[in-house]
Write a protein that holds these residues in place. Structure first.
Motif, PDB file in Angstrom:
ATOM      1  N   VAL A   1      -0.791  13.746   1.459  1.00 12.21           N
ATOM      2  CA  VAL A   1      -0.785  12.461   1.599  1.00 12.21           C
ATOM      3  C   VAL A   1      -1.656  11.939   2.784  1.00 12.21           C
ATOM      4  O   VAL A   1      -2.345  10.606   3.146  1.00 12.21           O
ATOM      5  CB  VAL A   1       0.879  12.217   2.996  1.00 12.21           C
ATOM      6  CG1 VAL A   1       0.494  10.824   3.833  1.00 12.21           C
ATOM      7  CG2 VAL A   1       2.076  12.645   1.935  1.00 12.21           C
ATOM      8  N   GLU A   2      -2.246  13.233   3.807  1.00  7.95           N
ATOM      9  CA  GLU A   2      -3.481  12.560   4.019  1.00  7.95           C
ATOM     10  C   GLU A   2      -4.603  12.254   3.502  1.00  7.95           C
ATOM     11  O   GLU A   2      -5.685  11.132   3.621  1.00  7.95           O
ATOM     12  CB  GLU A   2      -4.205  14.282   4.691  1.00  7.95           C
ATOM     13  CG  GLU A   2      -5.215  14.129   5.533  1.00  7.95           C
ATOM     14  CD  GLU A   2      -5.460  15.189   6.272  1.00  7.95           C
ATOM     15  OE1 GLU A   2      -6.778  15.121   6.993  1.00  7.95           O
ATOM     16  OE2 GLU A   2      -5.079  15.889   6.953  1.00  7.95           O
ATOM     17  N   GLN A   3      -4.907  12.797   2.598  1.00  2.37           N
ATOM     18  CA  GLN A   3      -6.115  12.410   0.980  1.00  2.37           C
ATOM     19  C   GLN A   3      -5.860  10.679   0.987  1.00  2.37           C
ATOM     20  O   GLN A   3      -6.551   9.840   1.334  1.00  2.37           O
ATOM     21  CB  GLN A   3      -6.146  13.042   0.126  1.00  2.37           C
ATOM     22  CG  GLN A   3      -7.072  14.931   0.345  1.00  2.37           C
ATOM     23  CD  GLN A   3      -6.364  15.519  -1.512  1.00  2.37           C
ATOM     24  OE1 GLN A   3      -5.886  15.550  -1.825  1.00  2.37           O
ATOM     25  NE2 GLN A   3      -7.361  16.423  -1.228  1.00  2.37           N
ATOM     26  N   ALA A   4      -4.571  10.376   0.292  1.00  2.00           N
ATOM     27  CA  ALA A   4      -4.444   9.274   0.254  1.00  2.00           C
ATOM     28  C   ALA A   4      -4.120   8.233   1.362  1.00  2.00           C
ATOM     29  O   ALA A   4      -4.456   7.217   1.317  1.00  2.00           O
ATOM     30  CB  ALA A   4      -3.043   9.027  -0.571  1.00  2.00           C
TER      31      ALA A   4
ATOM     32  N   PRO B   1       1.168  -1.009   0.427  1.00  2.00           N
ATOM     33  CA  PRO B   1       0.495  -0.198  -0.202  1.00  2.00           C
ATOM     34  C   PRO B   1       0.590   1.517   0.030  1.00  2.00           C
ATOM     35  O   PRO B   1       0.335   2.333  -0.532  1.00  2.00           O
ATOM     36  CB  PRO B   1      -1.196  -0.256   1.291  1.00  2.00           C
ATOM     37  CG  PRO B   1      -0.284  -1.373   1.714  1.00  2.00           C
ATOM     38  CD  PRO B   1       0.562  -1.853   1.581  1.00  2.00           C
ATOM     39  N   PHE B   2       2.526   0.916   0.464  1.00  2.00           N
ATOM     40  CA  PHE B   2       2.942   2.311   0.486  1.00  2.00           C
ATOM     41  C   PHE B   2       3.182   2.690  -0.729  1.00  2.00           C
ATOM     42  O   PHE B   2       3.509   4.124  -1.064  1.00  2.00           O
ATOM     43  CB  PHE B   2       4.164   1.898   1.594  1.00  2.00           C
ATOM     44  CG  PHE B   2       3.444   2.041   2.890  1.00  2.00           C
ATOM     45  CD1 PHE B   2       2.889   2.842   3.541  1.00  2.00           C
ATOM     46  CD2 PHE B   2       3.702   0.928   3.283  1.00  2.00           C
ATOM     47  CE1 PHE B   2       2.577   2.901   4.994  1.00  2.00           C
ATOM     48  CE2 PHE B   2       2.803   0.827   4.634  1.00  2.00           C
ATOM     49  CZ  PHE B   2       2.274   1.737   5.278  1.00  2.00           C
ATOM     50  N   PHE B   3       3.314   2.044  -2.385  1.00  2.00           N
ATOM     51  CA  PHE B   3       3.933   1.952  -3.216  1.00  2.00           C
ATOM     52  C   PHE B   3       2.222   3.015  -3.244  1.00  2.00           C
ATOM     53  O   PHE B   3       2.896   3.746  -4.415  1.00  2.00           O
ATOM     54  CB  PHE B   3       3.506   0.227  -4.217  1.00  2.00           C
ATOM     55  CG  PHE B   3       4.935   0.328  -3.769  1.00  2.00           C
ATOM     56  CD1 PHE B   3       5.952   0.598  -2.709  1.00  2.00           C
ATOM     57  CD2 PHE B   3       4.771  -1.119  -4.399  1.00  2.00           C
ATOM     58  CE1 PHE B   3       7.139  -0.363  -2.501  1.00  2.00           C
ATOM     59  CE2 PHE B   3       6.397  -1.934  -3.852  1.00  2.00           C
ATOM     60  CZ  PHE B   3       7.617  -1.458  -3.167  1.00  2.00           C
ATOM     61  N   GLY B   4       1.262   2.678  -3.370  1.00  2.00           N
ATOM     62  CA  GLY B   4      -0.257   2.886  -3.782  1.00  2.00           C
ATOM     63  C   GLY B   4      -0.226   4.986  -3.179  1.00  2.00           C
ATOM     64  O   GLY B   4      -0.427   5.299  -4.225  1.00  2.00           O
ATOM     65  N   ILE B   5      -0.057   5.041  -2.100  1.00  7.58           N
ATOM     66  CA  ILE B   5       0.361   6.063  -1.435  1.00  7.58           C
ATOM     67  C   ILE B   5       1.157   7.087  -1.968  1.00  7.58           C
ATOM     68  O   ILE B   5       1.098   7.911  -2.387  1.00  7.58           O
ATOM     69  CB  ILE B   5       0.691   5.869   0.665  1.00  7.58           C
ATOM     70  CG1 ILE B   5      -0.386   5.323   0.278  1.00  7.58           C
ATOM     71  CG2 ILE B   5       0.813   7.302   1.013  1.00  7.58           C
ATOM     72  CD1 ILE B   5      -0.365   5.127   2.488  1.00  7.58           C
ATOM     73  N   HIS B   6       2.803   5.823  -2.316  1.00 10.19           N
ATOM     74  CA  HIS B   6       3.714   7.017  -2.809  1.00 10.19           C
ATOM     75  C   HIS B   6       2.831   7.840  -4.236  1.00 10.19           C
ATOM     76  O   HIS B   6       3.029   8.592  -4.604  1.00 10.19           O
ATOM     77  CB  HIS B   6       4.893   6.048  -2.698  1.00 10.19           C
ATOM     78  CG  HIS B   6       6.257   6.481  -4.371  1.00 10.19           C
ATOM     79  ND1 HIS B   6       6.692   6.604  -5.495  1.00 10.19           N
ATOM     80  CD2 HIS B   6       6.881   7.622  -3.735  1.00 10.19           C
ATOM     81  CE1 HIS B   6       7.057   7.112  -6.253  1.00 10.19           C
ATOM     82  NE2 HIS B   6       8.030   7.545  -4.653  1.00 10.19           N
ATOM     83  N   ALA B   7       2.153   6.155  -5.194  1.00  9.87           N
ATOM     84  CA  ALA B   7       2.083   7.041  -6.751  1.00  9.87           C
ATOM     85  C   ALA B   7       1.041   8.252  -6.800  1.00  9.87           C
ATOM     86  O   ALA B   7       0.882   8.853  -7.710  1.00  9.87           O
ATOM     87  CB  ALA B   7       1.871   6.167  -7.103  1.00  9.87           C
ATOM     88  N   ALA B   8       0.010   7.756  -4.847  1.00 10.83           N
ATOM     89  CA  ALA B   8      -0.924   8.847  -5.394  1.00 10.83           C
ATOM     90  C   ALA B   8      -0.721  10.115  -5.138  1.00 10.83           C
ATOM     91  O   ALA B   8      -1.367  11.211  -5.593  1.00 10.83           O
ATOM     92  CB  ALA B   8      -2.008   8.673  -4.366  1.00 10.83           C
TER      93      ALA B   8
END
Length: 550
Positions: free
Chosen positions: A482-485, A453-460
Motif C-alpha cells: 500500500v505504501e509503494q502504491a 485512483p483508489f481503483f488503481g491502488i487496489h489493483a496495484a
C-alpha cells in the motif's frame, strides 16, 4: 466571467491577505523529507502552502489561524495521476459512453439512443467498447451501426483508444473504401471482398479523425471543465496530460493566464503535431502557481495489446504472423529523440510490447551517448510487456516506468491468450521495478480506464479486479505494498514531472494539495481499498470539492 473573478479572488486572498488555516484532529499520512511514511494530526497552511505539520504542539506557533476540526477523518496528499487524457475524459463525459456494454448490438442501440437525444449534433462521437467482453469476442462492423444511424457519421473509439468503430457514413466522409491502402503503422480491417468492416486500427484512425470538425474554444472549455470537476471529485489534484495538440496547448496557456485552472496539469506535447518544432522553440512553460507545466513531449511508439497492435519481438500467440504495429517507425526515432531531447524537453514514449520497449531503450541509449540529456527524467509510458533482460536497463538509463495498475486487471483475461505465459514474466512488473530502485509513476490512463485512483491502488496491491478475482491475485509476485502504491500516486508522480519541490507531499513549503477520505487505506483489508470515497479535495489551500455539497 464570474467564475474567473471568483477564482482569482480566492487565489489572491489565500496567497496574500488571508490568515493561516489550521486543520486539527485528523488522521494524516504523508511521505516525509526522507520519503518515509509519517503520520500527523495537525496541518497549518497559509498563502496556499503548508507552513506547519505534525501534532498539536507543531501548530501552536500560529494562534491567529482559522481553525477547522478534521473530525478524525483521514487526510493524505492530493493524488497525482501520471498518465491521463484530460480532454478525452471530458469528451467521454459529454459524449456517448459504451463502456461495459455486453454486446455490439447493445452498444449500437446506446449509440442510437444518444443520436435521438442529440438530434442537432453533426458527428456522433463516443467510446469505451471492448470486444473482448462480448460473447463472440469479435470486432463489430459498420453495418451494426448503420442499422440505427445512417444519416450522420458515427465514430466510437475502442476502450484503449487504439481502434475505432465507424458507420458507413463516417467511412464515406473519410473516403475509405476497399481500394484505400493501409497507412504505415495502421490497419483497415476488411471483409473477404476487401471492403472495410468499419474498424480502423492505430494510424488508420487518423484518416477518419482528421475529418471530424475541430473543437471550438467553447467546446474545449466544456471538456476541460467537465474533466476537472470529475477528477477533483475523485481526489486527483494534478494529472499528466499524455499528448496535447497545438490548439489545446494554446487553450491551456489561455486558462493559465486567466488563473482559471482548477487542478494542476503537466501537459505532454503530442510529437505528431505539425507545430511541434514551434512549441519546442517556445521552450518549457510553467506558471507561478504551478497549475500548468509544459516541458515534455509524448511520442507514440506502438499500439495496444487488446487490438494486437503492441509491437512484439515474436508473433502474437493467438495471431501467428502478426507482430504488432510501430506508430512511429524505427528510422524516425533517432531524429525525433534528438530534436526533443536536444531542445531540453523530457521525452515520454508510449510503449506496450516488448519490441516497442526495446526499441525505445535502444534509442535512449544511443541519444544519451551522443547529446546527453539523461537528467531530463525521460519516461516510457505503460511499459507493459517487457523482455526480462530489458528491465534492468530502465534503472541503468534512469528511465522512469510510468505505469497504470488497472491495465493489468483489465488485461488479465486476455493477456496470456495474446502473448503466452512465458512472456508474462516481464509483464506489468511493478514490484520488479520497485526492487531494482526504479521510480515508478502510477496513473490510470483515463478515459481508457476509470480515473478513480483508489481503483488503481487496489489493483496495484491485490492484483485483483473489484470482484476479488482471481482469488490469489494475478501474477501476485508483482503486487506492491500500500505504501509503494501511495508513493506511486503522489511523490513519484511529482518527481516524474520535475515537481517534487512543490507537490506530492504535505511538508512545509509545498502547496497545500490534500484530500480527506472516509477510510484508512493503510489499515483496512486491501480488498476494500477501491471502496474509498473522497470527502473533500483541496488544491493550493482552496477547497475544490466537498461531497457534502453535492
Amino acid at each position: 466571467m464570474k467564475r474567473t473573478l471568483t477564482f482569482i479572488f480566492s487565489l489572491v486572498s489565500s496567497a496574500a491577505f488571508a490568515t493561516p488555516t489550521h486543520i486539527y484532529n485528523i488522521q494524516g499520512y504523508t511521505l516525509n523529507d526522507e520519503n518515509e511514511l509519517s503520520r500527523f494530526s495537525d496541518i497549518v497552511f497559509d498563502g496556499g502552502k503548508v507552513i506547519a505539520l505534525g501534532d498539536e504542539e507543531a501548530a501552536q506557533g500560529h494562534p491567529q489561524a482559522h481553525t477547522i476540526d478534521g473530525r478524525r477523518r483521514v487526510m493524505m496528499p492530493g493524488i497525482i495521476d501520471a498518465h491521463g487524457h484530460i480532454l478525452g475524459l471530458g469528451k467521454a463525459l459529454l459524449a456517448v459512453d459504451v463502456r461495459g456494454i455486453a454486446s455490439a448490438k447493445a452498444a449500437a442501440k446506446k449509440v442510437r439512443d444518444y443520436a435521438q437525444q442529440n438530434a442537432d449534433t453533426g458527428w456522433i462521437l463516443g467510446g469505451g467498447w471492448n470486444q473482448v467482453l462480448w460473447p463472440d469476442k469479435a470486432f463489430p462492423t459498420s453495418a451494426m451501426l448503420d442499422e440505427y444511424v445512417k444519416d450522420r457519421p458515427v465514430w466510437i473509439s475502442r476502450i484503449d483508444g487504439h481502434a475505432g468503430w465507424a458507420n458507413s457514413k463516417a467511412l464515406q466522409v473519410a473516403g475509405i473504401t476497399k481500394d484505400t491502402l493501409d497507412p504505415p503503422g495502421g490497419k483497415i480491417m476488411r471483409h473477404k471482398n476487401g471492403a472495410p468492416t468499419g474498424i480502423l486500427i492505430d494510424n488508420a484512425m487518423n484518416m477518419l479523425v482528421e475529418k471530424i470538425p475541430q473543437d471550438t474554444e467553447q467546446e474545449l472549455g466544456r471538456k476541460l471543465d467537465a474533466a476537472s470537476e470529475h477528477l477533483l471529485a475523485l481526489g486527483i489534484t494534478g494529472t499528466h496530460d499524455a499528448g496535447i495538440n497545438y490548439a489545446t496547448y494554446e487553450y491551456y496557456l489561455k486558462r493559465s493566464r486567466e488563473l482559471t485552472l482548477s487542478l494542476r496539469i503537466y501537459a505532454m506535447i503530442a510529437a505528431t503535431d505539425p507545430k511541434l518544432a514551434d512549441m519546442l522553440k517556445a521552450g518549457p512553460i510553467s506558471d507561478q502557481y504551478d497549475y500548468l507545466s509544459i516541458r515534455s513531449v509524448k511520442v507514440y511508439g506502438d499500439g495496444a495489446l487488446g487490438s494486437r497492435g503492441a509491437a512484439m519481438l515474436a508473433p502474437y500467440s493467438d495471431d501467428h504472423g502478426n507482430v504488432g504495429l510501430l506508430l512511429t517507425s524505427e528510422k524516425q526515432l533517432k531524429p525525433l529523440f534528438d530534436l526533443i531531447i536536444g531542445s531540453g524537453f523530457q521525452l515520454n514514449i508510449h510503449e506496450i510490447g516488448d519490441r516497442g520497449n526495446r526499441l525505445a531503450l535502444d534509442q535512449f541509449e544511443d541519444t544519451f551517448s551522443r547529446i546527453k540529456g539523461q537528467h531530463l527524467r525521460h519516461r516510457i509510458e505503460h511499459a507493459q510487456v517487457i523482455n526480462v533482460s530489458d528491465i534492468p536497463r530502465f534503472k541503468a538509463l534512469k528511465i522512469i516506468p510510468s505505469m497504470q495498475p488497472t491495465h493489468a486487471t483489465s488485461d488479465m483475461n486476455m493477456a496470456q491468450q495474446r502473448i503466452g505465459k512465458e512472456r508474462l514474466e516481464g509483464a506489468y512488473a511493478w514490484q520488479t521495478f520497485e526492487q531494482q530502485g526504479s521510480i515508478v509513476a502510477l496513473g490510470s490512463d483515463f478515459p481508457v480506464e476509470l480515473a478513480n485512483p483508489f481503483f488503481g491502488i487496489h489493483a496495484a496491491v491485490t492484483r485483483q479486479n473489484r470482484q476479488d478475482q482471481p482469488e490469489n491475485g494475478w501474477i501476485k509476485k508483482e503486487a506492491v505494498t500500500v505504501e509503494q502504491a501511495f508513493k506511486g500516486f503522489t511523490y513519484n508522480g511529482a518527481y516524474a514531472a520535475h515537481q517534487e519541490h512543490a507537490i506530492g507531499k504535505l511538508t512545509p513549503g509545498k502547496w497545500a494539495d490534500f484530500i480527506l477520505v472516509d477510510q484508512d487505506i493503510f489499515t483496512i483489508n486491501p480488498q476494500n481499498i477501491w471502496k474509498t470515497k473522497v470527502l473533500e479535495t483541496w488544491v493550493g489551500g482552496v477547497k475544490r470539492y466537498d461531497s457534502a455539497q453535492q
